[in-house]
Design an enzyme around this catalytic site. Structure first.
Site, PDB file in Angstrom:
ATOM      1  N   LYS A  44       0.867  -1.185   0.000  1.00 58.13           N
ATOM      2  CA  LYS A  44       0.000   0.000   0.000  1.00 58.13           C
ATOM      3  C   LYS A  44       0.898   1.228   0.000  1.00 58.13           C
ATOM      4  CE  LYS A  44      -3.373   2.878   0.586  1.00 58.13           C
ATOM      5  NZ  LYS A  44      -4.324   3.134  -0.538  1.00 58.13           N
ATOM      6  N   ASN A  68     -13.724   3.738  -4.823  1.00 61.48           N
ATOM      7  CA  ASN A  68     -13.066   3.838  -3.519  1.00 61.48           C
ATOM      8  C   ASN A  68     -12.628   5.253  -3.237  1.00 61.48           C
ATOM      9  OD1 ASN A  68      -9.928   4.258  -3.072  1.00 61.48           O
ATOM     10  ND2 ASN A  68     -10.218   3.415  -5.125  1.00 61.48           N
ATOM     11  N   CYS A 130      -2.874   9.718  -6.318  1.00 62.57           N
ATOM     12  CA  CYS A 130      -3.942   9.407  -5.376  1.00 62.57           C
ATOM     13  C   CYS A 130      -5.043  10.451  -5.516  1.00 62.57           C
ATOM     14  CB  CYS A 130      -3.440   9.394  -3.934  1.00 62.57           C
ATOM     15  SG  CYS A 130      -4.797   8.994  -2.793  1.00 62.57           S
ATOM     16  N   ASN A 193      -3.831   4.473 -12.614  1.00 62.52           N
ATOM     17  CA  ASN A 193      -4.508   4.492 -11.334  1.00 62.52           C
ATOM     18  C   ASN A 193      -6.006   4.587 -11.623  1.00 62.52           C
ATOM     19  OD1 ASN A 193      -5.114   4.886  -8.530  1.00 62.52           O
ATOM     20  ND2 ASN A 193      -3.125   5.879  -8.275  1.00 62.52           N
ATOM     21  N   GLY A 249      -5.448  -1.845 -14.647  1.00 59.08           N
ATOM     22  CA  GLY A 249      -6.767  -1.303 -14.958  1.00 59.08           C
ATOM     23  C   GLY A 249      -7.631  -2.283 -15.723  1.00 59.08           C
TER      24      GLY A 249
HETATM   25  O1  LIG Z   1      -7.760   6.390  -1.559  1.00 57.33           O
HETATM   26  C1  LIG Z   1      -6.664   5.784  -1.684  1.00 57.33           C
HETATM   27  O2  LIG Z   1      -5.941   5.419  -0.729  1.00 57.33           O
HETATM   28  C2  LIG Z   1      -6.235   5.548  -3.087  1.00 57.33           C
HETATM   29  N1  LIG Z   1      -7.196   5.095  -3.935  1.00 57.33           N
HETATM   30  C3  LIG Z   1      -6.956   4.927  -5.279  1.00 57.33           C
HETATM   31  O3  LIG Z   1      -7.827   4.503  -6.060  1.00 57.33           O
HETATM   32  N2  LIG Z   1      -5.711   5.210  -5.760  1.00 57.33           N
HETATM   33  C4  LIG Z   1      -4.714   5.652  -4.962  1.00 57.33           C
HETATM   34  O4  LIG Z   1      -3.579   5.896  -5.463  1.00 57.33           O
HETATM   35  C5  LIG Z   1      -4.979   5.816  -3.568  1.00 57.33           C
HETATM   36  I1  LIG Z   1      -3.431   6.444  -2.327  1.00 57.33           I
END
Ligand SMILES: O=C(O)c1[nH]c(=O)[nH]c(=O)c1I
Length: 312
Positions: A44, A68, A130, A193, A249
């Site tokens: 993580k 998320n 992020c 991402n 992805g």
């Molecule tokens: O919300 C998150 O922790 C998160 N969630 C994502 O979908 N991508 C990211 O790089 C991160 I750092």
């Protein structure tokens, strides 16, 4: 039929691994990836100090993927460096990925100095993308800042390092980012991402699905595969060959893995589908990829990597 790969001159028995954020929060989850058919793992994204992350519910699986807004919950870099150090002792020939993300350039430097001062021998994945920390801009869309960060990073860090990028949607943005990335001795880029700030709702209750950010969050899964493949292939076309690509992805089948490799990926990460199916997914994906390769007469990834054909 081999699904092995090489990235930054490092050999991996399998081209498949987890995506940062999924099955990699703590030792228990990382052990499960370590014991699976995955070729390696990434932690993580780690920050300077541990973070609880956003209030729950902050993750939802949907029929076609996930949303998320975790908010970067993590145990802090020292925890992951200790864990990886143990794994390096147990498996001296394996190499692992450490994901990191600072909230500013000085934090990035501090994180990299911590890694330099440790016995870490793997690859660093610097997360520039992020989308879920309220008030923090998506660095990957701020090109000047990306250039400044990479300049500082390569002044202070000497090991193999890549960046985790958000998806881009405009050809000029691809050109601009590729021009920046090609200036630096990056080992890889990881594309993509989650697609930031999507919204899923529950029509029955007339409510959003997740608590943070009024229900806004990063989108993963089937929804994003076309975007992911386009990003992988566009960077494959534009980046100098020394910068390899990790494709992320929309991967949930061997065919999806094959498509990422065909677009130019050297390694493929699995997020949403891993969250749904668990680490045994790597057995299934590996077997499905091998079947496709066998049917097509390919013995190794190099036989077809990046060889996507156009109609023109
Ligand atoms: O919300 C998150 O922790 C998160 N969630 C994502 O979908 N991508 C990211 O790089 C991160 I750092």
């Amino acid at each position: 039929i081999s699904t092995e790969t090489t990235l930054a001159g490092i050999h991996f028995d399998n081209c498949l691994m987890n995506a940062a954020g999924v099955y990699c929060y703590d030792a228990d989850e990382l052990n499960q990836i370590q014991k699976s058919a995955a070729g390696t793992f990434v932690t993580k994204s780690a920050t300077v100090v541990p973070r609880a992350g956003n209030p729950e519910p902050r993750y939802l699986s949907t029929p076609w993927g996930s949303i998320n807004s975790m908010g970067l919950p993590n145990k802090g870099l020292p925890y992951y460096l200790d864990y990886v150090s143990q794994q390096q002792t147990l498996f001296p020939e394996k190499r692992y990925f450490q994901s990191i993300t600072g909230f500013n350039i000085d934090e990035d430097e501090a994180l990299l100095k911590q890694i330099t001062d440790s016995d870490f021998n793997g690859l660093v994945e610097l997360n520039l993308s992020c989308p879920n920390v309220p008030g923090k801009p998506q660095t990957g869309y701020d090109f000047e800042t990306v250039e400044q960060i990479l300049t500082r990073v390569f002044e202070v860090y000497e090991g193999p390092l890549g960046v985790k990028l958000p998806p881009y949607f405009d050809i000029v943005h691809f050109d601009q980012m590729a021009a920046i990335l090609n200036q630096f001795p990056l080992a890889f880029i990881n594309s993509v991402n989650s697609i930031g700030n999507g919204l899923t709702i529950d029509a029955a209750t007339e409510r959003v699905s997740i608590k943070p950010k009024h229900g806004f969050g990063g989108i993963g899964g089937d929804y994003i595969k076309p975007t992911a493949l386009a990003n992988v292939h566009t960077f494959y076309q534009r980046l100098k060959p020394e910068i390899q690509i990790i494709g992320t992805g929309g991967v949930k089948s061997g065919q999806d893995v094959f498509e990422h490799l065909l677009c130019g990926a050297s390694m493929v990460q699995v997020g949403t589908a891993l969250h749904k199916e668990g680490p045994q997914i790597f057995d299934r994906l590996t077997a499905e990829l091998q079947t496709i390769m066998q049917q097509k007469g390919y013995n190794k990834i190099a036989d077809f990597k990046g060889k996507l054909k156009y109609l023109d």
